[in-house]
Design a protein around this motif. Structure first.
Motif, short mmCIF file in Angstrom:
data_model
loop_
_atom_site.label_atom_id
_atom_site.label_comp_id
_atom_site.label_asym_id
_atom_site.label_seq_id
_atom_site.Cartn_x
_atom_site.Cartn_y
_atom_site.Cartn_z
N GLU A 38 44.46 46.09 42.05
CA GLU A 38 43.59 46.93 42.85
C GLU A 38 43.10 46.16 44.08
OE1 GLU A 38 39.86 49.96 42.09
OE2 GLU A 38 40.70 48.82 40.42
N VAL A 39 42.86 46.89 45.18
CA VAL A 39 42.40 46.26 46.41
C VAL A 39 40.89 45.98 46.30
CG1 VAL A 39 42.02 46.62 48.89
CG2 VAL A 39 44.16 47.32 47.86
N THR A 40 40.53 44.70 46.43
CA THR A 40 39.13 44.28 46.53
C THR A 40 39.09 43.23 47.64
OG1 THR A 40 39.37 42.47 44.96
CG2 THR A 40 38.72 44.61 44.05
N PRO A 41 37.92 42.96 48.23
CA PRO A 41 37.86 41.94 49.29
C PRO A 41 38.41 40.58 48.84
CG PRO A 41 35.83 43.21 49.25
CD PRO A 41 36.64 43.64 48.06
N GLY A 42 38.09 40.15 47.64
CA GLY A 42 38.60 38.87 47.12
C GLY A 42 40.10 38.88 46.97
#
Length: 163
Positions: A38-42
């Motif tokens: 999943e896309v997360t900032p980290g």
């Protein structure tokens, strides 16, 4: 759902691509098989670093495959087959035949990389693309020629009488 591909996925995208897919497809197929996350900032930051390293590696690989492509582009394979009078051959020239001939010449290629929609069933010269590296392709020339049949009995007797 936005995801980042961790591996190349056929008909979806390449490693590092950020895509919008159905949530169920991501949760039930891509993420459990470690094909995506999943896309997360980290995760984005981590993937950017991986992308830079991957780009350098891919460029080196591409240069090494370029030599193979140049060698394959010069290859001409000739197959001798029996054929009817309408230039239709008995049997066919398939990807396996081409792969066997290429391996005899010293090219170690998987037959699935030979892009032949259907086996060749006619006499003539054909250009057959070979998938070498991602979208990079080589094209080999395949020539199918008629097998010269030995002279029939009637022709032999004519020669004996006239000769």
């Amino acid at each position: 759902m936005k995801i980042i591909l961790l591996e190349n996925v056929e008909k979806l995208g390449r490693k590092g691509d950020i895509l919008e897919v159905a949530a169920g497809y991501a949760r039930n197929y891509l993420i459990p098989r470690k094909l995506a996350m999943e896309v997360t900032p980290g995760n984005l930051k981590m993937v950017e670093l991986q992308q830079k390293a991957l780009k350098k590696k891919l460029e080196k690989e591409r240069l090494s495959f370029q030599e193979l492509i140049n060698r394959l582009n010069e290859v001409t394979l000739t197959f001798v087959r029996k054929s009817s009078e309408k230039d239709v051959i008995f049997g066919s020239v398939s990807a396996s035949d081409i792969q066997a001939e290429l391996s005899r010449l010293g090219f170690d290629l998987d037959k699935r990389k030979i892009i032949l929609d259907e086996p060749i069933k006619r006499l003539g010269t054909f250009t057959v693309p070979i998938k070498v590296y991602h979208e990079d392709r080589a094209e080999i020339k395949v020539v199918v020629v008629k097998e010269e049949a030995p002279a029939s009995e009637e022709q032999k007797s004519d020669r004996a009488e006239n000769g």
